[in-house]
Motif scaffolding. Structure first.
Motif, short mmCIF file in Angstrom:
data_model
loop_
_atom_site.label_atom_id
_atom_site.label_comp_id
_atom_site.label_asym_id
_atom_site.label_seq_id
_atom_site.Cartn_x
_atom_site.Cartn_y
_atom_site.Cartn_z
N UNK A 48 0.80 -1.22 0.00
CA UNK A 48 0.00 0.00 0.00
C UNK A 48 0.83 1.27 0.00
N UNK A 49 2.14 1.17 0.33
CA UNK A 49 3.01 2.33 0.19
C UNK A 49 3.25 3.10 1.46
N UNK A 50 3.78 4.31 1.30
CA UNK A 50 4.15 5.13 2.45
C UNK A 50 2.95 5.66 3.21
N UNK A 60 -7.21 -6.19 4.29
CA UNK A 60 -5.92 -6.16 4.96
C UNK A 60 -4.91 -5.51 4.02
N UNK A 61 -4.27 -4.44 4.47
CA UNK A 61 -3.19 -3.81 3.72
C UNK A 61 -1.86 -4.42 4.15
N UNK A 62 -1.08 -4.90 3.21
CA UNK A 62 0.20 -5.52 3.51
C UNK A 62 1.35 -4.66 2.99
N UNK A 63 2.41 -4.59 3.77
CA UNK A 63 3.62 -3.87 3.38
C UNK A 63 4.85 -4.61 3.90
N UNK A 64 5.91 -4.62 3.10
CA UNK A 64 7.17 -5.23 3.52
C UNK A 64 7.90 -4.35 4.53
N UNK A 65 7.73 -3.04 4.40
CA UNK A 65 8.40 -2.09 5.28
C UNK A 65 7.63 -1.97 6.60
N UNK A 66 8.19 -2.46 7.72
CA UNK A 66 7.47 -2.40 9.00
C UNK A 66 7.13 -0.98 9.43
N UNK A 67 7.94 0.01 9.05
CA UNK A 67 7.64 1.38 9.44
C UNK A 67 6.36 1.88 8.77
N UNK A 81 3.83 -0.04 8.00
CA UNK A 81 2.74 -0.70 8.72
C UNK A 81 2.44 0.05 10.02
N UNK A 82 3.49 0.43 10.74
CA UNK A 82 3.30 1.17 11.99
C UNK A 82 2.60 2.50 11.74
N UNK A 83 2.97 3.18 10.65
CA UNK A 83 2.36 4.47 10.34
C UNK A 83 0.89 4.34 9.98
N UNK A 84 0.48 3.14 9.52
CA UNK A 84 -0.91 2.92 9.13
C UNK A 84 -1.81 2.59 10.30
N UNK A 141 -7.45 -3.84 8.49
CA UNK A 141 -6.24 -4.15 9.24
C UNK A 141 -5.03 -3.89 8.36
N UNK A 142 -3.87 -3.75 9.00
CA UNK A 142 -2.60 -3.57 8.29
C UNK A 142 -1.58 -4.51 8.90
N UNK A 143 -0.72 -5.07 8.05
CA UNK A 143 0.23 -6.06 8.56
C UNK A 143 1.49 -6.07 7.71
N UNK A 144 2.55 -6.63 8.29
CA UNK A 144 3.83 -6.80 7.61
C UNK A 144 3.75 -8.06 6.76
#
Length: 270
Positions: free
Chosen positions: A53-55, A77-84, A86-89, A98-101
């Motif tokens: 989903x991006x930044x 569920x929005x998935x991102x490889x960058x844990x930061x 995910x935290x910002x979401x 939901x959002x997850x790594x």
């Protein structure tokens, strides 16, 4: 109940640039709701994954709202490889969203009926993009769909593939008609599985050339607006190329053809 699983040991894939903006993916979402809402209707509450989903999670939040208008109990569920990222979401969490790594392994609680992956595979080479398709379609629910492609920074030009569990089904071209120039301008937004095939001898190259010619033949309709010119040009392709949609979608600035029609030479399936 959360739809995302615990963080995997290693997410599959590469971190994207993360560029996004509000309404960037509206054309893709409109097509999903307008032509694939059957994926959401009937059966148990459906699960949808927005991969990469991006930044900013803004386009995932928008997808959630658009799909909830079709099915009130859909989960996204929005998935991102960058844990930061995910935290910002996290501030955007709400029931059903939901959002997850994670990456291509899709660490979610059950197979999704739909995966949207826009501007994710553009940084890969062609072979890796096909491998990404294979990994994602293998994790779809029966009858599910992967929607994968690219768009420009504002979402005014986009091309995406619809990929079923047994392979790619279609390619859709979409444009903001007010800023549209000619069909071949969409070539720069082809999915990675096709973008390097826009050369003489390949079906996608022939299609874009013929679409340009149909656009030129429809020049007289420009007096009635680009929408009418687009519709007339699309109609001019019918009989020369198999089209999967008609005037109701054309008027939105869309055109969809079977994947097999534009598939690279020697590769009818993905």
């Amino acid at each position: 109940m959360p739809e995302a699983r615990a963080r995997p040991r290693r997410a599959e894939g590469q971190v994207t640039r993360g560029t996004t903006a509000p309404n960037r993916l509206r054309r893709i979402d409109r097509w999903i709701v307008g032509t694939r809402s059957g994926l959401l209707r009937g059966g148990p509450p459906p699960l949808v994954v927005d991969l990469g989903f991006g930044a900013s999670p803004v386009t995932t939040v928008e997808l959630f709202g658009r799909l909830r208008a079709v099915r009130a109990d859909v989960s996204v569920v929005g998935l991102e490889i960058d844990p930061e990222r995910v935290a910002a979401a996290r501030p955007h969490l709400r029931p059903g969203l939901d959002f997850a790594h994670g990456g291509f392994e899709l660490p979610v609680a059950r197979p999704p009926v739909l995966v949207r992956a826009l501007n994710v595979l553009r940084q890969y080479d062609e072979a890796a993009a096909y491998a990404g398709w294979a990994a994602l379609r293998a994790r779809l629910a029966p009858g599910g769909l992967l929607v994968e492609g690219t768009c420009d920074e504002t979402g005014r030009r986009a091309v995406w593939a619809a990929v079923a569990p047994d392979g790619p089904v279609s390619i859709t071209f979409a444009a903001h008609l007010g800023s549209f120039t000619r069909p071949s301008a969409l070539a720069e937004r082809l999915p990675k599985t096709l973008i390097h095939r826009n050369v003489p001898g390949e079906p996608v190259h022939a299609f874009l050339r013929e679409w340009d010619a149909a656009w030129d033949r429809a020049a007289g309709y420009a007096a009635f607006g680009k929408r009418q010119r687009w519709v007339r040009a699309a109609a001019g392709l019918r009989g020369r190329w198999p089209l999967l949609d008609g005037p109701s979608r054309w008027r939105l600035g869309e055109l969809t053809v079977p994947w097999r029609t534009l598939a690279p030479v020697g590769r009818a399936r993905g």
